[in-house]
Design an enzyme around this catalytic site. Structure first.
Site, PDB file in Angstrom:
ATOM      1  N   HIS A 174      -1.421   1.595  -4.219  1.00 43.17           N
ATOM      2  CA  HIS A 174      -1.737   3.017  -4.056  1.00 43.17           C
ATOM      3  C   HIS A 174      -0.820   3.926  -4.872  1.00 43.17           C
ATOM      4  O   HIS A 174      -0.743   5.113  -4.613  1.00 43.17           O
ATOM      5  CB  HIS A 174      -1.697   3.402  -2.568  1.00 43.17           C
ATOM      6  CG  HIS A 174      -2.783   2.749  -1.776  1.00 43.17           C
ATOM      7  ND1 HIS A 174      -2.790   2.680  -0.400  1.00 43.17           N
ATOM      8  CD2 HIS A 174      -3.916   2.118  -2.169  1.00 43.17           C
ATOM      9  CE1 HIS A 174      -3.869   2.035   0.014  1.00 43.17           C
ATOM     10  NE2 HIS A 174      -4.567   1.679  -1.047  1.00 43.17           N
ATOM     11  N   SER A 221      -2.341  -1.310   9.480  1.00 48.60           N
ATOM     12  CA  SER A 221      -3.463  -1.321  10.433  1.00 48.60           C
ATOM     13  C   SER A 221      -4.648  -2.087   9.845  1.00 48.60           C
ATOM     14  O   SER A 221      -5.631  -2.331  10.535  1.00 48.60           O
ATOM     15  CB  SER A 221      -3.881   0.112  10.766  1.00 48.60           C
ATOM     16  OG  SER A 221      -4.299   0.781   9.582  1.00 48.60           O
ATOM     17  N   GLN A 224       0.846  -1.193   0.000  1.00 49.47           N
ATOM     18  CA  GLN A 224       0.000   0.000   0.000  1.00 49.47           C
ATOM     19  C   GLN A 224       0.884   1.246   0.000  1.00 49.47           C
ATOM     20  O   GLN A 224       0.400   2.363  -0.043  1.00 49.47           O
ATOM     21  CB  GLN A 224      -0.870   0.028   1.260  1.00 49.47           C
ATOM     22  CG  GLN A 224      -1.791  -1.167   1.391  1.00 49.47           C
ATOM     23  CD  GLN A 224      -2.400  -1.250   2.781  1.00 49.47           C
ATOM     24  OE1 GLN A 224      -3.476  -0.742   3.025  1.00 49.47           O
ATOM     25  NE2 GLN A 224      -1.693  -1.873   3.696  1.00 49.47           N
ATOM     26  N   ASN A 225       2.208   1.043   0.087  1.00 51.54           N
ATOM     27  CA  ASN A 225       3.124   2.173   0.218  1.00 51.54           C
ATOM     28  C   ASN A 225       3.462   2.788  -1.136  1.00 51.54           C
ATOM     29  O   ASN A 225       3.494   2.099  -2.150  1.00 51.54           O
ATOM     30  CB  ASN A 225       4.409   1.738   0.927  1.00 51.54           C
ATOM     31  CG  ASN A 225       4.119   1.214   2.322  1.00 51.54           C
ATOM     32  OD1 ASN A 225       3.043   1.458   2.853  1.00 51.54           O
ATOM     33  ND2 ASN A 225       5.046   0.497   2.904  1.00 51.54           N
ATOM     34  N   VAL A 226       3.760   4.088  -1.099  1.00 54.59           N
ATOM     35  CA  VAL A 226       4.045   4.819  -2.340  1.00 54.59           C
ATOM     36  C   VAL A 226       5.503   5.280  -2.357  1.00 54.59           C
ATOM     37  O   VAL A 226       5.886   6.131  -3.144  1.00 54.59           O
ATOM     38  CB  VAL A 226       3.097   6.043  -2.482  1.00 54.59           C
ATOM     39  CG1 VAL A 226       1.652   5.594  -2.620  1.00 54.59           C
ATOM     40  CG2 VAL A 226       3.238   7.012  -1.304  1.00 54.59           C
ATOM     41  N   ASP A 227       6.322   4.711  -1.456  1.00 54.06           N
ATOM     42  CA  ASP A 227       7.672   5.243  -1.229  1.00 54.06           C
ATOM     43  C   ASP A 227       8.749   4.616  -2.108  1.00 54.06           C
ATOM     44  O   ASP A 227       9.909   5.003  -2.050  1.00 54.06           O
ATOM     45  CB  ASP A 227       8.060   5.093   0.252  1.00 54.06           C
ATOM     46  CG  ASP A 227       7.883   3.662   0.769  1.00 54.06           C
ATOM     47  OD1 ASP A 227       8.046   2.705  -0.020  1.00 54.06           O
ATOM     48  OD2 ASP A 227       7.588   3.508   1.968  1.00 54.06           O
ATOM     49  N   CYS A 262       0.403  16.250 -21.009  1.00 55.29           N
ATOM     50  CA  CYS A 262       0.672  14.995 -21.714  1.00 55.29           C
ATOM     51  C   CYS A 262       0.392  15.225 -23.205  1.00 55.29           C
ATOM     52  O   CYS A 262      -0.318  16.164 -23.570  1.00 55.29           O
ATOM     53  CB  CYS A 262      -0.271  13.929 -21.144  1.00 55.29           C
ATOM     54  SG  CYS A 262      -0.168  12.338 -21.945  1.00 55.29           S
TER      55      CYS A 262
HETATM   56  P1  OAD Z   1      -1.336   2.828   9.129  1.00 54.11           P
HETATM   57  O1  OAD Z   1      -0.688   4.092   9.539  1.00 54.11           O
HETATM   58  O2  OAD Z   1      -2.821   2.783   9.157  1.00 54.11           O
HETATM   59  O3  OAD Z   1      -0.813   1.619  10.044  1.00 54.11           O
HETATM   60  C1  OAD Z   1       0.535   1.426  10.281  1.00 54.11           C
HETATM   61  C2  OAD Z   1       0.729   0.101  10.988  1.00 54.11           C
HETATM   62  O4  OAD Z   1       2.120  -0.130  11.096  1.00 54.11           O
HETATM   63  C3  OAD Z   1       0.149   0.003  12.396  1.00 54.11           C
HETATM   64  O5  OAD Z   1      -0.545  -1.224  12.513  1.00 54.11           O
HETATM   65  C4  OAD Z   1       1.379   0.005  13.309  1.00 54.11           C
HETATM   66  O6  OAD Z   1       1.216  -0.828  14.456  1.00 54.11           O
HETATM   67  C5  OAD Z   1       2.425  -0.610  12.406  1.00 54.11           C
HETATM   68  N1  OAD Z   1       3.819  -0.181  12.674  1.00 54.11           N
HETATM   69  C6  OAD Z   1       4.299   1.025  12.997  1.00 54.11           C
HETATM   70  N2  OAD Z   1       5.633   1.000  13.121  1.00 54.11           N
HETATM   71  C7  OAD Z   1       6.019  -0.263  12.831  1.00 54.11           C
HETATM   72  C8  OAD Z   1       7.272  -0.937  12.781  1.00 54.11           C
HETATM   73  N3  OAD Z   1       8.425  -0.312  13.017  1.00 54.11           N
HETATM   74  N4  OAD Z   1       7.276  -2.248  12.467  1.00 54.11           N
HETATM   75  C9  OAD Z   1       6.105  -2.914  12.220  1.00 54.11           C
HETATM   76  N5  OAD Z   1       4.910  -2.330  12.263  1.00 54.11           N
HETATM   77  C10 OAD Z   1       4.854  -1.028  12.557  1.00 54.11           C
HETATM   78  O7  OAD Z   1      -0.760   2.462   7.685  1.00 54.11           O
HETATM   79  P2  OAD Z   1      -1.404   1.549   6.519  1.00 54.11           P
HETATM   80  O8  OAD Z   1      -2.088   0.367   7.101  1.00 54.11           O
HETATM   81  O9  OAD Z   1      -0.338   1.335   5.536  1.00 54.11           O
HETATM   82  O10 OAD Z   1      -3.740   5.199   1.841  1.00 54.11           O
HETATM   83  O11 OAD Z   1      -2.493   2.523   5.923  1.00 54.11           O
HETATM   84  C11 OAD Z   1      -3.235   2.106   4.818  1.00 54.11           C
HETATM   85  C12 OAD Z   1      -3.546   3.276   3.928  1.00 54.11           C
HETATM   86  O12 OAD Z   1      -4.131   4.343   4.677  1.00 54.11           O
HETATM   87  C13 OAD Z   1      -2.344   3.941   3.305  1.00 54.11           C
HETATM   88  O13 OAD Z   1      -1.858   3.294   2.158  1.00 54.11           O
HETATM   89  C14 OAD Z   1      -2.839   5.312   2.959  1.00 54.11           C
HETATM   90  C15 OAD Z   1      -3.561   5.591   4.255  1.00 54.11           C
HETATM   91  O14 OAD Z   1      -4.528   6.558   4.234  1.00 54.11           O
HETATM   92  C16 OAD Z   1      -3.915   6.261   1.025  1.00 54.11           C
HETATM   93  O15 OAD Z   1      -3.366   7.324   1.194  1.00 54.11           O
HETATM   94  C17 OAD Z   1      -4.847   5.990  -0.129  1.00 54.11           C
END
Ligand code: OAD
Length: 279
Positions: free
Chosen positions: A124, A217, A106-109, A176
């Protein structure tokens, strides 16, 4: 950090391969990129209704260009400074060893690709790519070009804020050939996920025996339905998170800790570490 039950599973099942990883912001936390939710998360400082929707961004651009500039400088600077961490490298290593079929992220990095992962489904989008919304042409940006844009954004402008931002936009997000206007290739809330990447993701999910969920999450759908999708097709689900996700209950195995540490332990348990490091 990984308990005896998980260690045993890793030792017995991982060498058979057919593993897929599904990653979220948490895997890049140790690279210096903040997550979205929770303490210190991006959405604590920037309202996602404004900064992660097409309507919200248009509103900020028009009514508060200075804030837009600050948002772009902060997010692109953080992304430019980040490097793959041991967790990204571990997944790339598992793929190189022929055990991991690919990463759905889901990461864009862009950190999975930079770590050496070859099979990546970017649900994403990618912040280092621009896309024409009309014809869907996509162009990867040189990191130097993004850095140059950030420098320009940081410079005080003698024009009014809105005009100066529009000038930068025209330069880095050109027209474009089809007449559309390029934009950052990131999926905003309310937008459709890229079909090709979704198909790639489902192909990986349908064929895997193990789904490793790392640093998400699991709160944003449809991606958050992936663990259930894989489980229903017989895969074992392993969750690796700092804190339990919203769907931790469905995981067959759980390890709570930093992704880098846990995945390093996983590599040690599967005893391919030496092989991966030598590759
Ligand atoms: P979240 O910010 O919702 O969740 C991050 C998760 O990473 C949490 O469950 C933390 O416990 C865990 N975490 C944090 N630090 C960590 C570490 N060092 N090692 C392991 N786990 C760790 O991020 P995403 O689930 O990626 O979408 O969010 C999903 C989407 O919501 C993103 O892609 C983005 C956002 O809004 C868009 O922008 C469309």
């Amino acid at each position: 950090m990984i308990d005896v039950k998980l260690k045993k599973f890793v030792r017995e099942v991982f060498p058979k391969g057919n593993i897929v990883a599904f990653t979220g912001a948490g895997i890049s936390y140790e690279s210096g990129i903040p997550t979205f939710r929770g303490k210190g998360g991006l959405w604590e400082r920037y309202d996602p209704e404004l900064f992660a929707t097409p309507e919200g961004l248009a509103h900020v651009l028009h009514n508060d260009p200075g804030r837009m500039r600050a948002f772009m400088v902060e997010t692109f600077s953080v992304l430019l400074a980040a490097h793959p961490n041991p967790a990204h490298l571990a997944l790339a290593g598992l793929e190189k060893a022929g055990l991991l079929n690919g990463v759905i992220t889901q990461n864009v990095d862009d950190l999975h690709r930079r770590a050496g992962s070859r099979s990546v489904a970017e649900l994403h989008g990618n912040c280092f790519r621009i896309r024409c919304p009309r014809c869907q042409s996509r162009i990867m940006l040189e990191r130097e070009r993004v850095a140059e844009m950030v420098k320009l954004l940081q410079m005080p402008s003698d024009k009014d804020e809105a005009r100066s931002l529009a000038h930068i936009k025209d330069r880095y997000f050109p027209k474009c050939r089809c007449g559309g206007r390029f934009r950052t290739d990131v999926v905003l809330f309310g937008e459709t996920l890229p079909e090709e990447e979704m198909e790639k993701a489902y192909r990986m999910l349908d064929g895997c025996c193990v789904l490793l969920v790392v640093g998400s999450s699991l709160s944003v759908f449809p991606a958050a339905s992936f663990p259930m999708h894989a489980k229903q097709r017989g895969a074992a689900v392993i969750e690796i998170n700092l804190e339990p996700s919203e769907q931790a209950g469905l995981a067959d195995y759980r390890a709570f800790g930093s992704a880098g540490e846990v995945l390093t332990e996983v590599l040690n348990a599967v005893r391919i570490r030496g092989r991966i490091v030598q590759d």
